[in-house]
Design a protein around this motif. Sequence first.
Motif, short mmCIF file in Angstrom:
data_model
loop_
_atom_site.label_atom_id
_atom_site.label_comp_id
_atom_site.label_asym_id
_atom_site.label_seq_id
_atom_site.Cartn_x
_atom_site.Cartn_y
_atom_site.Cartn_z
N UNK A 111 85.54 90.04 79.70
CA UNK A 111 86.03 89.22 78.57
C UNK A 111 86.64 88.51 79.06
N UNK A 112 86.94 87.33 78.58
CA UNK A 112 87.47 86.27 79.08
C UNK A 112 86.67 84.42 78.31
N UNK A 113 87.26 84.28 79.50
CA UNK A 113 86.82 82.20 79.06
C UNK A 113 84.83 81.70 80.12
N UNK A 114 84.46 80.83 80.61
CA UNK A 114 83.43 80.11 81.22
C UNK A 114 83.36 80.76 82.16
N UNK A 115 84.45 81.22 82.96
CA UNK A 115 83.33 81.75 84.24
C UNK A 115 83.39 83.13 83.83
N UNK A 116 83.41 84.18 83.33
CA UNK A 116 83.21 84.86 82.51
C UNK A 116 81.61 85.04 81.97
N UNK A 117 81.65 83.79 81.12
CA UNK A 117 80.32 83.40 80.16
C UNK A 117 79.02 83.50 81.06
N UNK A 118 79.85 82.10 82.14
CA UNK A 118 78.84 82.20 83.42
C UNK A 118 77.92 83.17 83.67
N UNK A 119 76.80 82.20 83.69
CA UNK A 119 75.35 83.76 83.75
C UNK A 119 74.95 83.53 85.09
N UNK A 120 73.69 84.36 85.12
CA UNK A 120 72.86 85.13 86.36
C UNK A 120 72.35 83.95 86.39
N UNK A 121 71.17 83.19 85.98
CA UNK A 121 70.66 81.65 85.73
C UNK A 121 71.00 80.81 86.77
N UNK A 122 72.27 80.89 86.05
CA UNK A 122 73.51 79.83 87.30
C UNK A 122 74.29 79.74 88.66
N UNK A 123 73.76 81.51 88.94
CA UNK A 123 75.06 81.78 90.67
C UNK A 123 74.11 81.51 91.37
N UNK A 124 74.91 81.59 92.28
CA UNK A 124 73.61 82.31 93.39
C UNK A 124 72.73 83.16 94.06
N UNK A 125 71.72 82.50 94.42
CA UNK A 125 70.96 83.68 94.51
C UNK A 125 69.93 84.02 93.34
N UNK A 126 69.78 82.84 92.36
CA UNK A 126 70.04 82.94 90.70
C UNK A 126 68.65 84.19 90.47
N UNK A 127 67.22 83.31 91.58
CA UNK A 127 66.16 84.53 91.48
C UNK A 127 65.83 85.64 92.12
N UNK A 128 66.91 86.01 92.99
CA UNK A 128 66.63 87.02 93.90
C UNK A 128 67.12 87.47 92.68
N UNK A 171 66.36 90.57 80.74
CA UNK A 171 67.75 90.70 79.97
C UNK A 171 68.64 90.18 80.44
N UNK A 172 69.07 89.81 82.10
CA UNK A 172 69.62 89.54 82.68
C UNK A 172 69.35 87.85 83.13
N UNK A 182 77.37 86.57 84.96
CA UNK A 182 76.75 86.39 86.50
C UNK A 182 77.86 87.82 86.69
N UNK A 183 79.28 87.50 86.60
CA UNK A 183 80.48 88.43 86.89
C UNK A 183 80.19 89.99 86.55
N UNK A 184 79.69 90.02 85.60
CA UNK A 184 79.85 91.40 84.35
C UNK A 184 78.66 92.15 85.22
N UNK A 185 77.91 91.25 85.62
CA UNK A 185 76.29 92.17 85.59
C UNK A 185 76.10 92.59 87.20
N UNK A 186 77.18 91.71 88.10
CA UNK A 186 77.22 91.55 89.62
C UNK A 186 78.28 92.79 89.88
N UNK A 187 79.48 93.24 89.08
CA UNK A 187 79.99 93.94 88.92
C UNK A 187 79.32 95.84 89.05
#
Length: 508
Positions: A111-128, A171-172, A182-187
């Motif tokens: 939970x939280x705000x936009x940095x938790x909402x921030x999704x995997x496709x927007x993160x570094x190395x998204x395709x991988x 799904x990701x 992204x943070x939720x998934x990578x955690x």
Amino acid sequence: MADVLYLLVLALIVYPTSAAIRFSNVFGDNMVLQRAPQRAVVWGYSTPNDMVTVMFDNFKDNTTADSSGEFKMQLPETSAGGPMDIMAQSHASKEQAMLKNVMFGDVFFCSGQSNMQFTVPSAFNASEEIAKANNYPHIRVMTVGQKTASPMPLTELKTIEQSWSVASNMAIGGGNWSYFSAVCWLFGRDLYDTMGGKVPIGLVSTNWGGTPVQDWSSTAALAKCNQTARDPEVPANQNNVDKVDLGNSQLYNAMIAPFLPMRAVGAIWYQGESNVGSGPQKGGNYYACQFSAMIADWRDKFMLENMYFGFVQLAPWVAGGGTLVAELRTGQMAALKLPMVGMASAADLGDLHSPFGSVHPRDKQTVGERLSTTARALLYKENIVYQGPIFASAQIQSTFEVSDDFAGTSVVVKFQPDTIGSGLMMKAASCPEGLDPKHCAGFELQTSDQMWHNAKGTVEGETVVISMAMEEFEAATISGVRYGYADWPILTVYNKEGFPAIPFTHSF
């Protein structure tokens, strides 16, 4: 009267009559329920006073729906594993509701705000990262929908962005700001890997960009910091382009409360940017109270006294200059006084050129790893170092001659022993090119005129010695020391486990 009408309309939304029996919409096929030693709880809706039989594996038991039609069943302790199906059958209609392909494992809320909402496709190395998701069928994910706020606690979700799903590239990789966090998934993925893939992981992403901590706090948590459900100084529709009426407790009511009977082991949190400032419900002192109160209240409401709670200390961010962001980081740290709370500092993870703004750094991998390390230490009791060096004390050590006109003063900083790890070390870091230096700070000493001056820091054993040259007559007038206390911390001290020393300020 308005509240009564609201409840009547809500009842029509939450309790559809198309099925004689159904599970609550917080559940779904492909989900994870909490494993032993906790006993998972399932609930749903049938006709009033109906007898309902719940069955799975070798378990079968009856319960009676209440006068509103809600039934609830506590399942037996179930070890990690699956899949299995769970069935609820109405004695009145003989109809059945099913939850298929259910795993038992460990459940976390993100939970939280936009940095938790921030999704995997927007993160570094998204395709991988998206491609690798296909290798984790025992991680299951769910994303709560936005455009959902309520003046009172709800029993079901009003909107769902992503129903419970088996982890996969689809799904990701649902799209920017959609799913999956992204943070939720990578955690969760890092935790799953470090546990050898033996325990299924369930991840519930429930967050909203631009929202402050008070929106996620119940009325009871607000009262701990002398607030009410609606603070008259905070306007409605804050930070929300869709004009949903946000405010104190609104998102707790709509996006946390529906899960409360559920069992879980923990939550992770990335929020604080919307509480930076000096106005009402802003600032480090306010956050120190409200964030800690929120954590304690969530534990109380979930009836999980030892619920793990991990949070992210704010990353570098080009805000207004000054120390307001630094003060918020300090306010976050008050929660460390609570048991089973871990901090993953992102204060060294600046991303000045992020296309999403410097407030949204793209390195979520390091954040996820640091969070999972806190869970491994606190929740799973691994004997590992899980955070960076935290300030313990400072002492003015000496005044020494530099030249006829200048003298030097040094301050020795000590850290909490259990955060030093296997030793201290220095790394190179500097204010990013093109960024106004007013946003940056590393080592600083304060003189009696209240001015802060850049200083030099060196590691000496398990301490850091901070020194600078100054005019002779000022050599004995040091009144404070601080480190990384700015929008954009310049962090050069780490422990050998790779965690940065935490920004601090101290007055003599």
